[in-house]
Design a protein around this motif. Structure first.
Motif, PDB file in Angstrom:
ATOM      1  N   TYR A   1      60.680 -81.252  -0.457  1.00  0.00           N
ATOM      2  CA  TYR A   1      59.957 -79.813  -0.645  1.00  0.00           C
ATOM      3  C   TYR A   1      58.532 -80.445  -0.504  1.00  0.00           C
TER       4      TYR A   1
ATOM      5  N   MET B   1      56.487 -80.926  -6.054  1.00  0.00           N
ATOM      6  CA  MET B   1      57.833 -80.229  -6.036  1.00  0.00           C
ATOM      7  C   MET B   1      58.677 -81.350  -5.954  1.00  0.00           C
TER       8      MET B   1
ATOM      9  N   GLN C   1      61.946 -75.406  -8.572  1.00  0.00           N
ATOM     10  CA  GLN C   1      60.694 -75.060  -8.176  1.00  0.00           C
ATOM     11  C   GLN C   1      60.309 -74.523  -6.792  1.00  0.00           C
ATOM     12  N   TYR C   2      61.314 -74.927  -5.894  1.00  0.00           N
ATOM     13  CA  TYR C   2      61.569 -74.700  -4.370  1.00  0.00           C
ATOM     14  C   TYR C   2      61.829 -73.037  -4.333  1.00  0.00           C
TER      15      TYR C   2
ATOM     16  N   ARG D   1      58.807 -70.937  -5.732  1.00  0.00           N
ATOM     17  CA  ARG D   1      57.662 -70.737  -4.767  1.00  0.00           C
ATOM     18  C   ARG D   1      58.054 -69.837  -3.527  1.00  0.00           C
TER      19      ARG D   1
END
Length: 366
Positions: free
Chosen positions: A144, A216, A221-222, A225
């Motif tokens: 990431y 990340m 989290q990915y 976002r």
């Protein structure tokens, strides 16, 4: 504007460099804030010309205490119920008076030569904003982070927008009113478009501006976002469409066609399978419809690996990884788009919760 104009011969000869207000924003940024402040002060630009302001969005950690350890750093302790980047940035630049304003996220490290190089480009009175390259500190620590390093930057020359790190003329901020304080995503490109419409150019120079740690490391989290980027795409595109601007039209269409087309095909396949009596015909029809959506979603992985190799100077293995990202990312982005329009209809826009905001490191520094 400041009485000393940036096109004054004294500036061109380097005898009298302009002052710069450096506006840092953050929420729960204690882990990275000190590093950012120190990078500003340790560069080659005269420290007496740099005024640092930290606009805190309501931290519950030691962020404000960290900022106050540095003499001369102006601290704005904001306590909005729903913090946004625009709130902090506007409070910061409005509290200063320098002819130039450098906006920074508190998890960045400024390149030692950045201010000299950016100010030199500002000698052109037509340029309202200057950006450089943002580089990830640790692209090797997660796929990431590596993707972020690929996507932060664009080609050198005139640009159609800037991101969170940018050197802006105070004139441009005053003429446009600054950032939209309601946006939780896309606030930088949105201001960029108003700066351009006010008559200035945005220039990307061939220089490193900042280094950054996306930090990340998880799929969650990915996805978060990507969801927020989709929301930002929709929010900014809606504003630009009302003005007849094509900005982000192609990006928005890609999300809608690829992500929406795939979801529609898979949904129709399920309806075809279960709405009719089970039979070989219904199963074949369902499979055919479902497979029709696959090329839409996975077109980057199926058809663009060679393009990514050429444009990003990647090996085939790395280009395939990036192609998988470009294929899959539109689904959470589509969810963000849907959230924007649902919120617009219901009068309930996406909002930040202070408790959910923080900056960190990919792993502890040693």
């Amino acid at each position: 504007m400041n009485e000393k104009r940036l096109d004054n011969p004294a500036y061109r000869n380097g005898r009298d460099l302009p002052e710069i207000d450096c506006v840092l924003i953050g929420v729960n940024s204690a882990k990275t804030l000190g590093r950012c402040i120190e990078s500003i002060r340790s560069g080659s630009y005269p420290p007496e010309k740099l005024r640092i302001c930290y606009a805190d969005g309501g931290s519950t950690d030691e962020s404000i205490a960290v900022a106050k350890r540095y003499d001369g750093v102006r601290v704005l302790a904001l306590t909005p119920e729903y913090p946004t980047p625009g709130l902090g940035r506007n409070a910061g630049w409005k509290s200063g008076s320098a002819p130039l304003v450098q906006f920074l996220d508190s998890d960045t490290i400024v390149d030692p030569e950045w201010f000299h190089k950016a100010v030199a480009r500002m000698r052109d009175a037509r340029v309202g904003a200057v950006i450089g390259f943002r580089r990830e500190l640790h692209p090797e620590r997660s796929v990431y982070n590596w993707i972020g390093d690929l996507e932060w930057n664009g080609p050198v020359g005139e640009s159609d927008c800037f991101g969170g790190d940018v050197l802006l003329r105070r004139e441009a901020l005053e003429a446009t009113g600054g950032y939209d304080e309601t946006l939780v995503g896309g606030e930088d490109p949105e201001l960029s478009r108003r700066v351009i419409r006010a008559g200035w150019k945005i220039e990307r120079i061939d220089a490193v501006m900042t280094r950054h740690d996306l930090a990340m490391t998880t799929v969650k989290q990915y996805l978060k976002r990507a969801y927020r980027s989709g929301y930002g795409f929709a929010a900014v595109r809606a504003r630009e469409a009302r003005l007849g601007s094509p900005f982000w039209k192609a990006d928005f269409r890609k999300i809608a066609i690829k992500g929406g087309g795939f979801i529609a095909a898979e949904s129709l396949a399920m309806v075809t399978l279960f709405a009719a009596r089970p039979s070989l015909t219904s199963m074949l029809a369902s499979a055919t419809i479902g497979l029709a959506g696959v090329p839409l979603l996975f077109s980057p992985r199926l058809f663009k690996v060679g393009k990514f190799m050429r444009e990003n100077q990647l090996g085939r293995k790395e280009a395939k990884i990036y192609a998988w990202h470009c294929s899959a990312v539109v689904l959470p982005q589509l969810a963000g788009v849907a959230r924007y329009y649902a919120g617009a209809i219901a009068g309930r826009p996406l909002r930040n919760k202070r408790s959910a905001l923080k900056t960190g490191l990919s792993q502890p520094e040693t």
